[in-house]
Design a protein around this motif. Structure first.
Motif, mmCIF file in Angstrom:
data_model
loop_
_atom_site.group_PDB
_atom_site.id
_atom_site.type_symbol
_atom_site.label_atom_id
_atom_site.label_comp_id
_atom_site.label_asym_id
_atom_site.label_seq_id
_atom_site.Cartn_x
_atom_site.Cartn_y
_atom_site.Cartn_z
ATOM 1 N N CYS A 24 26.986 17.129 50.579
ATOM 2 C CA CYS A 24 27.464 16.107 51.511
ATOM 3 C C CYS A 24 28.197 16.717 52.705
ATOM 4 O O CYS A 24 28.182 16.149 53.805
ATOM 5 C CB CYS A 24 28.385 15.127 50.770
ATOM 6 N N LEU A 46 26.552 5.964 41.442
ATOM 7 C CA LEU A 46 27.438 5.034 42.137
ATOM 8 C C LEU A 46 28.717 5.745 42.591
ATOM 9 O O LEU A 46 29.154 5.610 43.744
ATOM 10 C CB LEU A 46 27.776 3.866 41.219
ATOM 11 N N GLU A 47 29.290 6.525 41.695
ATOM 12 C CA GLU A 47 30.528 7.244 41.994
ATOM 13 C C GLU A 47 30.337 8.223 43.147
ATOM 14 O O GLU A 47 31.195 8.371 44.028
ATOM 15 C CB GLU A 47 31.002 7.998 40.747
ATOM 16 N N GLU A 49 27.875 8.164 45.380
ATOM 17 C CA GLU A 49 27.177 7.521 46.503
ATOM 18 C C GLU A 49 25.799 8.146 46.748
ATOM 19 O O GLU A 49 25.414 8.454 47.869
ATOM 20 C CB GLU A 49 28.035 7.572 47.775
ATOM 21 N N PRO A 51 21.788 7.582 46.578
ATOM 22 C CA PRO A 51 20.921 6.400 46.641
ATOM 23 C C PRO A 51 20.037 6.163 45.427
ATOM 24 O O PRO A 51 19.823 5.006 45.032
ATOM 25 C CB PRO A 51 20.050 6.666 47.886
#
Length: 338
Positions: A24, A46-47, A49, A51
């Motif tokens: 990231c 989810l934690e 992020e 997709p």
């Protein structure tokens, strides 16, 4: 800027806490998918992020949008999933040690070459610029002719009943987990290969894995090399290069990230000490380097040949540990006890 789209095979801790955040942060990469063998992958995605979340590694490899995969699976699964990834046309960053022996590594490298994908062993530490500075100082002649290199890597391992590093069947052991760094660093910094290897160590009597190791190597350059690695000592990740006129110490050699990404190079000569601070985000540098190699179709700095040679030395260490003999390295990958 064009970006490499990454997928990660497993929700392993190193991926979640180090490599995925580094993807990231990277300028030329993005994380688009993560896979696990359970439905827990959805919470992880989810934690973090991410997709896409897949409940099998195969599904992720079938995703045409994924350009490259990071594999932080247990050591005994590296061969299978590197080969499967290569056959799906994915470029591969695989955690160290890349395999359980040199024969496995060479098979993996051959399949990657056959399918035209890049493979790099994840020795993230080497991308930190402090090591290039060490080599620059050596090349300048400031510390004279190199005679000795020493390296230490250890930590006190907790929860031994459940930690995978204590499982012999899955590639557990101190040399696999820690000693591989020192072997790679010695080879990289001295630009030479061992001609003899002698390993001594302490084994866990129940688990059958090496807990502590002390290894002596004579390099083909004439440099003497020593390294120790252990699950039974306080945390250390350092090396020292000793020459005829001075020495260089690198106290955060393998994990400068625990020192705020600051590497320290300490030069001692003639009773005078000079300290240089060098910054570098090792995991980001690793991701950006490998992504750039893909984008420019260039060779990664940690080459397949280097990876194979590192596994050769690991094989020799374990053979010496088992036999108690010093081994003379042969060009045909054989070891002769003396």
């Amino acid at each position: 800027m064009e970006k490499i789209r990454w997928g990660v095979l497993s929700t392993a801790n190193i991926g979640r806490t180090q490599v995925i955040p580094a993807i990231c942060r990277a300028d030329n990469a993005e994380i688009i998918a993560i896979a696990s063998r359970t439905d827990k992958v959805h919470a992880a995605a989810l934690e973090l992020e991410i997709p896409k979340a897949y409940e099998s590694y195969e599904e992720l490899l079938d995703d045409p949008e994924v350009d490259a995969v990071y594999i932080p699976l247990p050591n005994h699964l590296h061969k299978e999933w590197v080969i499967r990834s290569a056959r799906k046309g994915k470029h591969i960053l695989c955690e160290k040690p890349i395999a359980l022996n040199r024969a496995e590594s060479e098979e993996m490298i051959a399949v990657c070459r056959e399918h035209g994908v890049k493979l790099m062993e994840a020795f993230m530490y080497q991308l930190h610029p402090q090591h290039a500075r060490v080599k620059e100082i050596i090349a300048s002649g400031e510390i004279g002719e190199i005679k000795l290199m020493k390296s230490s890597h250890s930590f006190y391992l907790q929860n031994r009943s459940t930690d995978i590093r204590m499982d012999a069947a899955r590639g557990g052991g101190s040399i696999y987990d820690l000693g591989c760094y020192s072997i790679q660093a010695i080879r990289h910094i001295t630009e030479s290969e061992p001609v003899t290897v002698l390993a001594q160590g302490e084994m866990d009597p129940e688990k059958g894995v090496d807990l502590t190791d002390l290894v002596h190597m004579t390099m083909d350059s004439g440099v003497q090399a020593l390294f120790d690695c252990s699950f039974d000592m306080t945390a250390r990740n350092e090396y020292e290069v000793v020459g005829t006129a001075g020495s260089i110490k690198v106290p955060f050699a393998f994990r400068p990230d625990i020192n705020g990404h600051i590497g320290t190079v300490v030069i001692q000569k003639g009773g005078v000490t000079r300290e240089e601070k060098i910054e570098g985000d090792i995991y980001r540098l690793e991701i950006e380097h490998f992504s750039n190699a893909i984008l420019t179709d260039s060779a990664p700095v940690i080459t397949a040949d280097s990876t194979s040679k590192n596994m050769r030395v690991i094989d020799a260490c374990y053979e010496s540990l088992k036999t108690g003999k010093k081994l003379v390295m042969q060009s045909d990958n054989q070891f002769i006890p003396v």
